[in-house]
Design a protein around this motif. Structure first.
Motif, PDB file in Angstrom:
ATOM      1  N   GLN A  98       0.840  -1.209   0.000  1.00 43.32           N
ATOM      2  CA  GLN A  98       0.000   0.000   0.000  1.00 43.32           C
ATOM      3  C   GLN A  98       0.873   1.257   0.000  1.00 43.32           C
ATOM      4  OE1 GLN A  98      -2.221   1.739   3.324  1.00 43.32           O
ATOM      5  NE2 GLN A  98      -4.086   1.375   2.158  1.00 43.32           N
ATOM      6  N   ASN A 228     -15.065  -2.777   5.088  1.00 39.54           N
ATOM      7  CA  ASN A 228     -14.154  -2.681   6.236  1.00 39.54           C
ATOM      8  C   ASN A 228     -14.746  -1.759   7.318  1.00 39.54           C
ATOM      9  OD1 ASN A 228     -11.411  -0.623   6.961  1.00 39.54           O
ATOM     10  ND2 ASN A 228     -11.512  -2.713   7.719  1.00 39.54           N
ATOM     11  N   ASP A 230     -15.197  -2.253  11.885  1.00 43.29           N
ATOM     12  CA  ASP A 230     -15.936  -2.807  13.021  1.00 43.29           C
ATOM     13  C   ASP A 230     -16.337  -4.268  12.870  1.00 43.29           C
ATOM     14  OD1 ASP A 230     -15.662  -0.240  13.897  1.00 43.29           O
ATOM     15  OD2 ASP A 230     -17.784   0.291  13.791  1.00 43.29           O
ATOM     16  N   ARG A 253      -8.316  -3.936  13.414  1.00 45.49           N
ATOM     17  CA  ARG A 253      -7.992  -3.964  14.837  1.00 45.49           C
ATOM     18  C   ARG A 253      -8.253  -5.307  15.497  1.00 45.49           C
ATOM     19  NH1 ARG A 253     -11.577   1.045  16.100  1.00 45.49           N
ATOM     20  NH2 ARG A 253     -12.681  -0.001  14.421  1.00 45.49           N
TER      21      ARG A 253
HETATM   22  C1  LIG Z   1      -2.919   1.219  14.257  1.00 47.69           C
HETATM   23  C2  LIG Z   1      -3.619   1.384  12.944  1.00 47.69           C
HETATM   24  C3  LIG Z   1      -2.893   1.668  11.792  1.00 47.69           C
HETATM   25  C4  LIG Z   1      -3.547   1.813  10.562  1.00 47.69           C
HETATM   26  N1  LIG Z   1      -2.794   2.016   9.435  1.00 47.69           N
HETATM   27  C5  LIG Z   1      -3.393   2.019   8.217  1.00 47.69           C
HETATM   28  C6  LIG Z   1      -2.623   2.057   7.017  1.00 47.69           C
HETATM   29  O1  LIG Z   1      -1.389   2.048   7.042  1.00 47.69           O
HETATM   30  N2  LIG Z   1      -3.310   2.073   5.832  1.00 47.69           N
HETATM   31  C7  LIG Z   1      -4.684   2.051   5.776  1.00 47.69           C
HETATM   32  O2  LIG Z   1      -5.253   2.062   4.682  1.00 47.69           O
HETATM   33  N3  LIG Z   1      -5.419   2.002   6.888  1.00 47.69           N
HETATM   34  C8  LIG Z   1      -4.803   1.956   8.099  1.00 47.69           C
HETATM   35  N4  LIG Z   1      -5.563   1.819   9.222  1.00 47.69           N
HETATM   36  C9  LIG Z   1      -7.012   1.654   9.095  1.00 47.69           C
HETATM   37  C10 LIG Z   1      -7.378   0.157   8.999  1.00 47.69           C
HETATM   38  O3  LIG Z   1      -6.821  -0.425   7.842  1.00 47.69           O
HETATM   39  C11 LIG Z   1      -8.892  -0.038   8.985  1.00 47.69           C
HETATM   40  O4  LIG Z   1      -9.413   0.654   7.879  1.00 47.69           O
HETATM   41  C12 LIG Z   1      -9.568   0.474  10.253  1.00 47.69           C
HETATM   42  O5  LIG Z   1      -8.868   0.075  11.412  1.00 47.69           O
HETATM   43  C13 LIG Z   1     -11.030  -0.009  10.336  1.00 47.69           C
HETATM   44  O6  LIG Z   1     -11.075  -1.406  10.334  1.00 47.69           O
HETATM   45  P1  LIG Z   1     -11.294  -2.248  11.712  1.00 47.69           P
HETATM   46  O7  LIG Z   1     -12.556  -1.748  12.342  1.00 47.69           O
HETATM   47  O8  LIG Z   1     -11.397  -3.681  11.257  1.00 47.69           O
HETATM   48  O9  LIG Z   1     -10.111  -1.975  12.571  1.00 47.69           O
HETATM   49  C14 LIG Z   1      -4.946   1.709  10.477  1.00 47.69           C
HETATM   50  C15 LIG Z   1      -5.670   1.435  11.637  1.00 47.69           C
HETATM   51  C16 LIG Z   1      -5.041   1.272  12.855  1.00 47.69           C
HETATM   52  C17 LIG Z   1      -5.860   0.964  14.075  1.00 47.69           C
END
Ligand SMILES: Cc1cc2nc3c(=O)[nH]c(=O)nc-3n(C[C@H](O)[C@H](O)[C@H](O)COP(=O)(O)O)c2cc1C
Length: 354
Positions: A98, A228, A230, A253
């Motif tokens: 990415q 994507n 939650d 997460r």
């Molecule tokens: C610590 C952390 C780092 C993240 N880094 C990126 C990243 O490098 N690129 C990206 O597209 N999203 C990043 N995200 C967002 C996640 O890819 C994802 O979209 C977001 O956490 C929602 O998904 P979830 O509810 O399954 O966590 C990050 C999220 C977290 C918590």
């Protein structure tokens, strides 16, 4: 694993997700997470099973080109090199890199480097809410400039022949929702898929992800849509597929505190139930991850002790007396001491439970 969770009906989800020629099975993927999804964590997830695609942390397009120039000039990369973010092992395939940035030419050149390094695909980040990135018009900042998004996607599309996707949020804020427009641009330009985190930039990580926008995006385009936001359990994953009609689900997460979630989803859709990890499983998991970190410390961007402490926060969730373990890991001095602390904690814990 024990502690079965049982359901009466067996749910179903798509068995594969295709980004052009790249066939992914199962249709459940690991979200890119800066500071989390380095080579060690990705391999760890891959080895546990059930995850169809892994992605690097977002990587600066400018940084990649600077490192590429150093490499071509015969110089060694810096310790905190962008190339560290792009390091991967053969068993990580299929893997996507990415990128972030806002200069179409720089992004196109960086994507070419990614293709040359042997990645199976390249993904553009239009979702990062972090101020430092947004200030340079990168990440979710681009959601306020759709013509620039089109320019970027067009330049990168022309530069590479590997599958190309992008990941974004619903919009800058509730008054400026643009996810369906971004999806249509991606489709017209020839991208092979899109991923949508159902929150606005203004939301950060607060509130809940609005899955209705994932459903709306799916209705707006004919390329694959990955939902994507939650998904914290196998039930959530199935609900997201059902609610949105999406082609794939991406988990962030939850994977850090429950790396078994991918395997649990597969078990859930195969049998209608899934196993919870035992104390011994958690011990093995923490130990394996920490040992891998020590072994590959020159391949990660951070420093090992710091990484161990960061992951202690995630991995001790769900562990009996987990806060004691977490505090003991925070106090430990150096990787060896962390490993001893983990051994001592679980040996005592397992004996007391026997
Ligand atoms: C610590 C952390 C780092 C993240 N880094 C990126 C990243 O490098 N690129 C990206 O597209 N999203 C990043 N995200 C967002 C996640 O890819 C994802 O979209 C977001 O956490 C929602 O998904 P979830 O509810 O399954 O966590 C990050 C999220 C977290 C918590």
């Amino acid at each position: 694993m024990s502690g079965r969770v049982t359901l009466k009906t067996v749910p179903s989800i798509p068995q594969k997700l295709c980004f052009g020629p790249l066939e992914l099975s199962p249709a459940v993927t690991l979200a890119p997470m800066a500071g989390v999804t380095d080579t060690v964590f990705r391999r760890f997830i891959r080895n546990l099973g059930g995850c169809g695609l892994i992605m690097t942390e977002f990587t600066s397009s400018h940084g990649i080109l600077a490192d590429d120039r150093r490499r071509k000039g015969g110089k060694k990369p810096h310790r905190r090199s962008s190339f560290n973010y792009l390091y991967f092992e053969p068993d990580e395939h299929p893997i996507v890199a990415q990128l972030f940035g806002s200069d179409p030419q720089v992004l196109a050149d960086a994507a070419r480097v990614v293709e040359d390094l042997g990645f199976d695909g390249v993904d553009m980040n239009f979702g990062c809410p972090v101020k430092k990135v947004v200030k340079c018009n990168g990440g979710s900042g681009l959601l306020r400039d759709l013509p620039l998004i089109e320019e970027i996607l067009t330049a990168v599309r022309k530069a590479v022949s590997i599958p190309f996707t992008c990941k974004f949020r619903t919009g800058w804020d509730d008054d400026d929702i643009v996810c369906c427009e971004v999806g249509k641009i991606a489709e017209q330009v020839g991208l092979q898929g899109v991923a949508l985190h159902g929150r606005t930039r203004a939301q950060g990580y607060s509130g809940t992800a609005n899955w209705d926008w994932i459903a709306a995006l799916k209705q707006s385009v004919s390329i694959p849509v990955v939902g994507n936001g939650d998904v914290f359990s196998p039930e959530d994953a199935v609900r997201m597929f059902e609610h949105t009609g999406c082609d794939g689900v991406m988990i962030g997460r939850a994977a850090a505190s429950n790396p078994w979630i991918f395997r649990q989803i597969q078990q859930y859709v195969a049998t209608g139930r899934y196993d919870e990890p035992t104390e011994a499983d958690r011990y093995r998991m923490i130990k394996d991850y920490y040992e891998l970190l020590v072994e590959k410390q020159d391949k990660i961007s951070g420093e090992v002790s710091g990484k161990m402490k960061q992951f202690a926060t995630y991995f001790t969730r769900g562990v009996r007396n987990g806060s004691q373990l977490r505090k003991a890991i925070y106090r430990a001095e150096g990787p060896e001491h962390v490993l001893e602390t983990v051994d001592r904690f679980f040996e005592e814990q397992l004996v007391s439970a026997a």
